[in-house]
Write a protein that holds these residues in place. Structure first.
Motif: not given
Ligand code: PLP
Length: 394
Positions: A47-58, A276-286
């Motif tokens: 599954d996608t790492p939790a911190h990335i999912k959380d950032a997209a949800i936020k 847009t919100f997917a990109q904000w989630g992906a940002l958390a990967a960095y």
């Protein structure tokens, strides 16, 4: 009833993705209660790492639900530019980065930005199934060069030279490779890049599996060799494979500024921005690097264990031989000794033994099959046992 006009030549001539088709068939059999071992999927089973999912949800909660700039949200473009500059020593400005709706679309945009009717695109086989179809959709001509297990599924400079004509425009490279898992060494890639520079070709380097490497192998990009290499190389990558984000549809392009601008303009008329919100989630990967690395390390340990298991088990089956490749999550065993067409082989394997895998000819390599080890150890073991039984019956 009137006879309607025909559909377009694009619609009539496209070959639908055989990998998606086999995987869909396997999934529908599983949904119908069949005990199928699915080796056809081109996606991580994590599954996608939790911190990335959380950032997209936020991001969703914070109202990041509007159009974004076409080439991507600025902090993500900055983070990607920084990654290439610092991690790969490829000096990159944010203006050279485009975020797209998937690595697949990044490939298509790259081909559209560089190729016109009459241009030839050199595609080493075994290739990812979408390249030739995308080239045809751009009106250009795919030229395949087959590199078998005899060269570790890798193109040599002499093979590349032999395929080049005055119409050659673009060379597609994909290391680590889907479907073979093959990884070019620095010296091998540098030699191919030199040929591409000499003949003034663009290079599309599909590096989507850049982080899925084993045996201590390091990733290299053709763009890292010289300024001449950099000015002609378009790097395609994405989040799907590294971060188990296939369903998010987020890809990247890193290219010289003029090409990145052209890619962005094409995208502006074709899809606007990636979600847009997917990109904000992906940002958390960095931005949350340690968590990202921990999630990646966990996947790599599992993939590597399965890779070694599968390689050993396949080579124990009389008539099967398999190269131990060092990247992605695929092995590409040679099944030519059975003397039956590889499509027939895979169809019978699914019908008679409930194992779904994709035939090599889908990737331009008759006599092979692709096995994805992005599945559990238990299913892998069961599936290989069934494959051995099937091979013994032939
Ligand atoms: C999976 C894959 C892609 C693109 O994946 P997306 O899901 O579109 O990001 C691109 N190239 C290769 C070789 C792949 O295997």
């Amino acid at each position: 009833m009137s006879t309607l006009p025909s559909l377009s030549t694009w619609a009539l001539n496209i070959a639908p993705s055989p990998t998606l088709a086999v995987d869909a068939k396997a999934k529908s059999l599983i949904a119908a209660g069949e005990d199928v071992c699915g080796f056809a999927a081109g996606e991580p089973d994590f599954d996608t790492p939790a911190h990335i999912k959380d950032a997209a949800i936020k991001a969703l909660r914070d109202g990041k639900t509007k159009y974004a700039p076409t080439p991507g949200i600025p902090p993500l473009r900055d983070a990607i530019a920084q990654k290439y500059t610092e991690f790969y020593q490829i000096p990159t400005q944010a203006a050279q980065v485009v975020v797209s709706p998937g690595g697949k679309f990044s490939c298509y945009l790259t081909i559209l930005a560089t190729c016109s009717a009459g241009d030839e695109v050199i595609i080493p086989a075994p290739f990812w199934v979408s390249y030739p179809e995308m080239v045809k959709l751009a009106g250009a001509t795919p030229v395949q060069i087959l590199a078998t297990d005899a060269t570790g599924f890798k193109l040599t400079p002499a093979m590349l030279e032999a395929a080049i004509t005055p119409r050659s425009k673009l060379l597609i490279l994909n290391s680590p490779s889907n479907p073979t898992g093959a990884v070019y060494t620095l010296a091998e890639l540098e030699a191919l890049t030199t040929v591409a520079v000499k003949h003034n070709l663009y290079i599309m380097s599909d590096e989507i599996y850049e982080h899925l490497l084993y045996d201590g192998v390091k990733h290299v990009s053709p763009a890292s060799f010289s300024a001449e290499a950099r000015e002609r190389t378009i790097i395609v990558s994405g989040f799907a494979k590294t971060f188990a984000m296939t369903g998010w549809r987020l890809g990247t392009i890193v290219a010289p500024a003029t090409i990145a601008k052209a890619v962005g303009e094409l995208q502006s008329q074709m899809t606007s921005n990636a979600t847009t919100f997917a990109q904000w989630g992906a940002l958390a990967a960095y931005t949350e690097k340690e968590k990202t690395q921990a999630a990646l390390d966990e996947m790599l340990v599992a993939f590597d264990r399965r890779r070694k298991f599968l390689h050993t088990a396949l080579n124990k089956i009389p008539g099967v031989s398999c190269v131990l490749s060092q990247g992605a999550f695929y092995l590409f065993p040679n099944i030519a000794s059975f003397g039956i067409d590889d499509l027939k082989f895979c169809e019978r394997l699914l019908a008679e033994h409930k194992v779904a895998a994709v035939h090599g000819s889908a990737f331009g390599a008759q006599g092979f099959m692709r096995i994805s080890y992005a599945t559990s150890d238990a299913i892998l073991a069961k599936g290989v046992e069934r494959l051995a039984k099937f091979c013994a019956s032939l």
